[in-house]
Design a protein around this motif. Sequence first.
Motif, PDB file in Angstrom:
ATOM      1  N   VAL B  81       0.844  -1.202   0.000  1.00  0.00           N
ATOM      2  CA  VAL B  81       0.000   0.000   0.000  1.00  0.00           C
ATOM      3  C   VAL B  81       0.872   1.242   0.000  1.00  0.00           C
ATOM      4  O   VAL B  81       0.655   2.189  -0.763  1.00  0.00           O
ATOM      5  CB  VAL B  81      -0.934   0.005   1.230  1.00  0.00           C
ATOM      6  CG1 VAL B  81      -1.551   1.379   1.424  1.00  0.00           C
ATOM      7  CG2 VAL B  81      -2.021  -1.031   1.063  1.00  0.00           C
ATOM      8  N   GLN B  82       1.892   1.217   0.842  1.00  0.00           N
ATOM      9  CA  GLN B  82       2.741   2.408   0.922  1.00  0.00           C
ATOM     10  C   GLN B  82       3.439   2.660  -0.409  1.00  0.00           C
ATOM     11  O   GLN B  82       3.442   3.765  -0.921  1.00  0.00           O
ATOM     12  CB  GLN B  82       3.763   2.229   2.046  1.00  0.00           C
ATOM     13  CG  GLN B  82       4.249   3.542   2.640  1.00  0.00           C
ATOM     14  CD  GLN B  82       5.298   4.230   1.809  1.00  0.00           C
ATOM     15  OE1 GLN B  82       6.120   3.568   1.188  1.00  0.00           O
ATOM     16  NE2 GLN B  82       5.265   5.545   1.767  1.00  0.00           N
ATOM     17  N   VAL B 190      11.959   3.752   5.851  1.00  0.00           N
ATOM     18  CA  VAL B 190      11.279   4.021   7.119  1.00  0.00           C
ATOM     19  C   VAL B 190       9.773   4.133   6.895  1.00  0.00           C
ATOM     20  O   VAL B 190       8.981   3.592   7.669  1.00  0.00           O
ATOM     21  CB  VAL B 190      11.836   5.304   7.761  1.00  0.00           C
ATOM     22  CG1 VAL B 190      10.913   5.794   8.856  1.00  0.00           C
ATOM     23  CG2 VAL B 190      13.225   5.056   8.325  1.00  0.00           C
ATOM     24  N   PHE B 191       9.393   4.806   5.809  1.00  0.00           N
ATOM     25  CA  PHE B 191       7.963   4.940   5.493  1.00  0.00           C
ATOM     26  C   PHE B 191       7.340   3.564   5.321  1.00  0.00           C
ATOM     27  O   PHE B 191       6.303   3.250   5.907  1.00  0.00           O
ATOM     28  CB  PHE B 191       7.777   5.731   4.196  1.00  0.00           C
ATOM     29  CG  PHE B 191       7.841   7.215   4.397  1.00  0.00           C
ATOM     30  CD1 PHE B 191       8.380   7.763   5.545  1.00  0.00           C
ATOM     31  CD2 PHE B 191       7.343   8.073   3.425  1.00  0.00           C
ATOM     32  CE1 PHE B 191       8.439   9.130   5.716  1.00  0.00           C
ATOM     33  CE2 PHE B 191       7.388   9.438   3.597  1.00  0.00           C
ATOM     34  CZ  PHE B 191       7.939   9.971   4.739  1.00  0.00           C
ATOM     35  N   ALA B 192       8.008   2.730   4.498  1.00  0.00           N
ATOM     36  CA  ALA B 192       7.463   1.395   4.235  1.00  0.00           C
ATOM     37  C   ALA B 192       7.352   0.623   5.532  1.00  0.00           C
ATOM     38  O   ALA B 192       6.372  -0.081   5.784  1.00  0.00           O
ATOM     39  CB  ALA B 192       8.336   0.654   3.239  1.00  0.00           C
ATOM     40  N   MET B 193       8.366   0.808   6.410  1.00  0.00           N
ATOM     41  CA  MET B 193       8.363   0.072   7.654  1.00  0.00           C
ATOM     42  C   MET B 193       7.218   0.531   8.556  1.00  0.00           C
ATOM     43  O   MET B 193       6.565  -0.302   9.206  1.00  0.00           O
ATOM     44  CB  MET B 193       9.685   0.264   8.370  1.00  0.00           C
ATOM     45  CG  MET B 193       9.913  -0.794   9.372  1.00  0.00           C
ATOM     46  SD  MET B 193      11.636  -1.089   9.580  1.00  0.00           S
ATOM     47  CE  MET B 193      12.064   0.203  10.648  1.00  0.00           C
ATOM     48  N   ALA B 194       6.976   1.824   8.579  1.00  0.00           N
ATOM     49  CA  ALA B 194       5.884   2.329   9.407  1.00  0.00           C
ATOM     50  C   ALA B 194       4.572   1.675   8.984  1.00  0.00           C
ATOM     51  O   ALA B 194       3.788   1.232   9.825  1.00  0.00           O
ATOM     52  CB  ALA B 194       5.786   3.841   9.289  1.00  0.00           C
ATOM     53  N   TRP B 195       4.350   1.604   7.664  1.00  0.00           N
ATOM     54  CA  TRP B 195       3.109   0.996   7.194  1.00  0.00           C
ATOM     55  C   TRP B 195       3.082  -0.489   7.501  1.00  0.00           C
ATOM     56  O   TRP B 195       2.043  -1.034   7.863  1.00  0.00           O
ATOM     57  CB  TRP B 195       2.932   1.236   5.689  1.00  0.00           C
ATOM     58  CG  TRP B 195       2.365   2.581   5.425  1.00  0.00           C
ATOM     59  CD1 TRP B 195       3.041   3.753   5.349  1.00  0.00           C
ATOM     60  CD2 TRP B 195       0.990   2.907   5.250  1.00  0.00           C
ATOM     61  NE1 TRP B 195       2.179   4.785   5.137  1.00  0.00           N
ATOM     62  CE2 TRP B 195       0.905   4.290   5.064  1.00  0.00           C
ATOM     63  CE3 TRP B 195      -0.180   2.150   5.242  1.00  0.00           C
ATOM     64  CZ2 TRP B 195      -0.297   4.949   4.857  1.00  0.00           C
ATOM     65  CZ3 TRP B 195      -1.388   2.808   5.033  1.00  0.00           C
ATOM     66  CH2 TRP B 195      -1.428   4.192   4.846  1.00  0.00           C
ATOM     67  N   ALA B 196       4.234  -1.143   7.358  1.00  0.00           N
ATOM     68  CA  ALA B 196       4.272  -2.575   7.625  1.00  0.00           C
ATOM     69  C   ALA B 196       3.936  -2.840   9.084  1.00  0.00           C
ATOM     70  O   ALA B 196       3.063  -3.662   9.395  1.00  0.00           O
ATOM     71  CB  ALA B 196       5.647  -3.136   7.283  1.00  0.00           C
ATOM     72  N   ILE B 197       4.583  -2.116   9.995  1.00  0.00           N
ATOM     73  CA  ILE B 197       4.328  -2.334  11.424  1.00  0.00           C
ATOM     74  C   ILE B 197       2.872  -2.056  11.736  1.00  0.00           C
ATOM     75  O   ILE B 197       2.190  -2.829  12.414  1.00  0.00           O
ATOM     76  CB  ILE B 197       5.234  -1.427  12.274  1.00  0.00           C
ATOM     77  CG1 ILE B 197       6.697  -1.813  12.078  1.00  0.00           C
ATOM     78  CG2 ILE B 197       4.862  -1.531  13.739  1.00  0.00           C
ATOM     79  CD1 ILE B 197       7.651  -0.898  12.797  1.00  0.00           C
ATOM     80  N   SER B 198       2.396  -0.940  11.191  1.00  0.00           N
ATOM     81  CA  SER B 198       1.031  -0.553  11.478  1.00  0.00           C
ATOM     82  C   SER B 198       0.049  -1.607  10.983  1.00  0.00           C
ATOM     83  O   SER B 198      -0.906  -1.965  11.686  1.00  0.00           O
ATOM     84  CB  SER B 198       0.758   0.784  10.816  1.00  0.00           C
ATOM     85  OG  SER B 198      -0.559   1.130  10.957  1.00  0.00           O
TER      86      SER B 198
END
Lengths: 353, 297
Positions: B81-82, B190-198
Amino acid sequence: MAHVPNPRPTGDFRVSYAADRTLFKTRNETYFVIAGVLLVALAPLFFGGYVLSQLILIGIYAIAALGLNVLTGMTGQISLGHGAFFGFGAFASAWIASRGIPVMFAIPLAGVMTMAVGMVFGIPAARLKGLYLAIATLASQYILEDFFARADWFTGGTYGSLAETASFFGYQLDSDASYLYLVLFWVIVSFVGVANLARTRDGRALVAVRDHYLSAEIMGINLTKYRILSFGISSFFAGIGGALYGHYLGFVSGEGFTILLSIEFLAMIIIGGLGSVSGSLLGAAFILLLPQAMEIFANAVATVVPAIAQGTAYIKQMSVGAAIILFLVLEPEGLVHRWRLMRASWKLYPFSH
Amino acid sequence: MNTSLLLQLLVNGVIVGMLYGIVAMCFVLIYKSTQVVNFAQGEFVVLGAWVCLSLVVSLGLPFWLAFIFSLVFMMIFGILVQVILLRPLVGEPVISVIMATIGLSIFMQATMNWIFGNNAVRFPQVFDQATVSIGGLNVETAYLMSLVLSLVVMGLFFWFFQYSRWGLAMRATAWNQQIAQSLGISVGRVFAMAWAISAVVSGIAGVVIGLVSAVSNSLAIIGIKVFPAVIVGGLDSIVGAIIGGLTIGILENLAEFVDGQYLHVGNMYSVAPFYVLLIILMIKPYGLFGTPDIERV
């Protein structure tokens, strides 16, 4: 907004400020609009119920979308509660008409009532912007929906309320053909009104608030006043649209005015073009016709792949979501921008600039 | 006054509030690190629940395996999605970004309705014992698991942001993207990771809610309930999100209690949080723990 060349015809010089601020930029544009209005006015002669009902609905949604465009496109404030204001207009008009006031007057009165409600819910906007405002308007959507279900005296509660048929000096506007003229009248009034608003001091103040609110305030624009005013104008048109919708269906029930409708209104102005008057009309037509086009398409595919058949309703909703996303990613300026590009390349052919 | 009912509702409030807090945390995480308001958070929750449920029901996987698979799926989904949807919109105005996630939410709703159906489906019996007795009080195992998992997730969040290298990178990015970039942090990652964690944590919340009640598309309403929670706590405070979630959970149930016992207006349960939201926005627009956005000209 990206620059699109819009060359004027040769010899069309502007020598006064008044000439530069005319409603229509060129004579052809004027003819084009008049021809469009005439075509719609003549539509009942050639088309049957289906086309007319679509024209009426497009007109109704376009009025409400135009209101949202004043708020979001011109003033830069997001509202996720427009669908609820639309619904409030429908209930208000049905309620006023049930008190014995003719529908002709009930519609603008409903607009004024909705405007008042919109301004109350717009008060948080005086302090908020961006995301926080979006969330505040989301709250107004849910609070109004709750009100619709609760206020029996006003909305008929869960049963809904009946809206009287509109009549014009005793002549009942109960057919699609006659109702089309009422909607057409309000479409013209609203669109000319908003197009003119953009040329006044107030309209320019709204745009200034959108572009840079701090600079606008420094220039002496009262932010609180214009933000709430913009909510008022937007809900006025939502109310008019809702009232027309209610009297067209003859029955108003709270279920239709959910967050989904609010989102559809936002989708209309984004797809049509933020801040563009004609874009509101294009966007309303697009969002209204897209699910139907998708239904025809899905039914056609279903003859080959039968598994699609039960998913038609979902495909319609998916297409709206996909349209929003695709427009944002591929054409963020909306249909109007695409139209301008096409017009520019036509005019400038064979040159590119 | 009916004390046992009040107590029951308070316990409900805490459990539901914890879940609100978790989802609100995911929401804040995305907002803080990528400045995107995710209106599809509720759909993320539902998607996680559906994936886990269908793995258990149709493939017959054991619950814990299905749970882990669904989390992996959510991680990939979040990253996709990100990368596909939100990366092209970096730098666009707020309204475009909001509308993109709203569009995503409509699209996901319709797709999930189509694939998984409109009905609520219950998980098959997952725990051997339906209730556990703690100090004489019978507590449903699912509730207990929900509470434990919520606390574990919160603990992991704390550890991740406080002590891990990537957590530090994410905090740096949230604080100032340009400086973070100049220090060699890959902001895109970092952006991709934020979405993944979320997405993963939303998935956990979804599975837990599915265990507690049942899985249905109407669970997506939690994505809307999250807004009052994050506004109470402040849009960019993770601690605030948890406190806000708890507040809204308890408030909802208190409103239900007061309404059921005294007022009898009905439906206060779902509307009360929004009145609170409006009032808080008027008095304290940046919530209890949010950072005021001060603009200098």
